[in-house]
Design a protein around this motif. Structure first.
Motif, PDB file in Angstrom:
ATOM      1  N   ASP A   1      -5.394  -3.308  10.827  1.00  0.00           N
ATOM      2  CA  ASP A   1      -5.934  -2.064  10.269  1.00  0.00           C
ATOM      3  C   ASP A   1      -4.870  -1.618   9.257  1.00  0.00           C
ATOM      4  O   ASP A   1      -3.815  -1.123   9.644  1.00  0.00           O
ATOM      5  CB  ASP A   1      -6.112  -1.045  11.400  1.00  0.00           C
ATOM      6  N   VAL A   2      -5.124  -1.854   7.981  1.00  0.00           N
ATOM      7  CA  VAL A   2      -4.058  -1.683   6.978  1.00  0.00           C
ATOM      8  C   VAL A   2      -4.059  -0.294   6.333  1.00  0.00           C
ATOM      9  O   VAL A   2      -5.085   0.383   6.276  1.00  0.00           O
ATOM     10  CB  VAL A   2      -4.143  -2.769   5.868  1.00  0.00           C
ATOM     11  N   VAL A   3      -2.874   0.098   5.858  1.00  0.00           N
ATOM     12  CA  VAL A   3      -2.728   1.338   5.095  1.00  0.00           C
ATOM     13  C   VAL A   3      -2.404   0.912   3.667  1.00  0.00           C
ATOM     14  O   VAL A   3      -1.443   0.179   3.450  1.00  0.00           O
ATOM     15  CB  VAL A   3      -1.507   2.160   5.589  1.00  0.00           C
ATOM     16  N   GLY A   4      -3.192   1.355   2.692  1.00  0.00           N
ATOM     17  CA  GLY A   4      -2.909   1.030   1.289  1.00  0.00           C
ATOM     18  C   GLY A   4      -3.133  -0.444   0.999  1.00  0.00           C
ATOM     19  O   GLY A   4      -3.792  -1.158   1.767  1.00  0.00           O
ATOM     20  N   SER A   5      -2.555  -0.896  -0.111  1.00  0.00           N
ATOM     21  CA  SER A   5      -2.820  -2.279  -0.525  1.00  0.00           C
ATOM     22  C   SER A   5      -1.600  -3.167  -0.264  1.00  0.00           C
ATOM     23  O   SER A   5      -0.508  -2.678  -0.010  1.00  0.00           O
ATOM     24  CB  SER A   5      -3.210  -2.303  -2.003  1.00  0.00           C
ATOM     25  N   VAL A   6      -1.842  -4.450  -0.366  1.00  0.00           N
ATOM     26  CA  VAL A   6      -0.772  -5.429  -0.121  1.00  0.00           C
ATOM     27  C   VAL A   6       0.187  -5.417  -1.319  1.00  0.00           C
ATOM     28  O   VAL A   6      -0.243  -5.533  -2.468  1.00  0.00           O
ATOM     29  CB  VAL A   6      -1.378  -6.844   0.043  1.00  0.00           C
ATOM     30  N   GLU A   7       1.468  -5.222  -1.058  1.00  0.00           N
ATOM     31  CA  GLU A   7       2.464  -5.252  -2.131  1.00  0.00           C
ATOM     32  C   GLU A   7       3.573  -6.195  -1.748  1.00  0.00           C
ATOM     33  O   GLU A   7       4.099  -6.098  -0.631  1.00  0.00           O
ATOM     34  CB  GLU A   7       3.051  -3.854  -2.349  1.00  0.00           C
ATOM     35  N   ASN A   8       3.923  -7.086  -2.682  1.00  0.00           N
ATOM     36  CA  ASN A   8       5.034  -7.988  -2.389  1.00  0.00           C
ATOM     37  C   ASN A   8       4.760  -8.820  -1.137  1.00  0.00           C
ATOM     38  O   ASN A   8       5.652  -9.040  -0.325  1.00  0.00           O
ATOM     39  CB  ASN A   8       6.279  -7.136  -2.142  1.00  0.00           C
TER      40      ASN A   8
END
Ligand code: G1P
Length: 300
Positions: free
Chosen positions: A178-185
């Motif tokens: 359950d993710v918060v925001g987008s994938v970075e790095n």
């Protein structure tokens, strides 16, 4: 204060391997070979390469072949040395470096992955630890994902799991982030996890792959023994509680992975690794092409 260094990896090896019967009737599934190396050795080599030196194997009945595999083979070494078979001698002697240690503990009853991991709590104590599920075989050629995950843990102090995007129709085979925001790095911040949800209930299509770096807090939640999906004590449920309390990172894998808990993935892994081998590849590749051409002719 710097985050405690991760020195131990827990490897659950108590599973029955029912998908590979009859091969696994008298042999641990972790000893099935991809080319000439058992699945368990791939996991141990990957962890060694990432700097781990202590292993906790959570075993069960009928798993003594695993202990023998990592033990010193005095008679075999002696015979190979006398016969001057130095290459073969190195293959059996280099399995574990001298500074590595393996602890064995038993799960007792098959009550789920979370239950298996908790069986190691007396050895990991209040330290963070890695977990490797040997069914997932990673190709470490381009990167060692576990090493990257350890870097993230040492930098942030937060738990990390390996993850991979899967088609929505396959969410029910995995723990889902359950993710918060987008994938970075390649990092996905997670606020929760759901074990094997149906597509309509899945919070994302990022699936947990069998590599984890976990804080000792997981053991507190696992000790509660709460039963979850499939009537088992799920590691995913403890991860969900840690994520809600302190945050959690998914590291989006850049490496090729084979699901060797499945017959198709297992065959693919054998083909892939065989075609990486200097001796096998030139002899096998023409045969693979011949078989493929035959399939094409028959429209398969
Ligand atoms: C286990 C975990 C699941 C995870 C998977 C990765 O499931 O419970 O969350 O996604 O490993 O391989 P299993 O494959 O043991 O059913």
């Amino acid at each position: 204060m710097a985050n405690a260094k991760v020195t131990k990896a827990v490897i659950p090896v108590a599973g029955l391997g029912t998908r590979f019967l009859p091969a696994t009737k008298a042999m641990p599934k972790e000893m099935l070979t991809v080319v000439a190396k058992p699945l368990i050795q791939y996991a141990v080599e990957e962890a060694l390469e990432a700097g781990i030196r202590e292993f906790v194997f959570v075993t069960g009945r009928g798993k003594s072949a695993i202990e023998n595999h990592f033990d010193k083979p005095y008679e075999l070494s002696d015979t190979l040395a006398k016969k001057g078979k130095m290459h073969e001698l190195e293959l059996v002697e280099k399995i574990l470096p001298k500074d590595a240690r393996i602890y064995y503990t038993r799960q007792g009853e098959p009550k789920g992955l979370g239950h298996a991991i908790h069986a190691a709590a007396g050895i990991t104590r209040d330290e963070p630890f890695a977990v490797l599920l040997p069914d997932d075989v990673m190709c470490t050629g381009s990167e060692n994902a576990l090493a990257k995950m350890l870097d993230i843990y040492h930098e942030t102090g937060k738990s990390v799991c390996l993850c991979e995007e899967v088609p929505m129709e396959r969410t029910s085979q995995y723990g889902i982030l359950d993710v918060v925001g987008s994938v970075e790095n390649r990092r996905a911040a997670a606020k929760g996890f759901v074990e094997k949800p149906k597509p309509e209930k899945a919070p994302s299509n990022l699936a947990v792959i069998g590599r984890y770096v976990l804080t000792a807090r997981h053991m507190d939640f696992l000790a509660e023994g709460t039963v979850g999906a499939g009537n088992e004590i799920q590691l995913t449920d403890a991860m969900a509680k840690v994520a809600a309390e302190n945050g959690f990172f998914g590291y989006v894998s850049a490496s090729k992975r084979f699901d060797c808990g499945d017959k198709v993935g297992f065959q693919m892994a054998n083909l892939y690794f065989a075609l990486q081998d200097d001796y096998i590849a030139p002899l096998l590749a023409p045969y693979v092409l011949e078989v493929a051409a035959g399939l094409e002719r028959r429209g398969k």
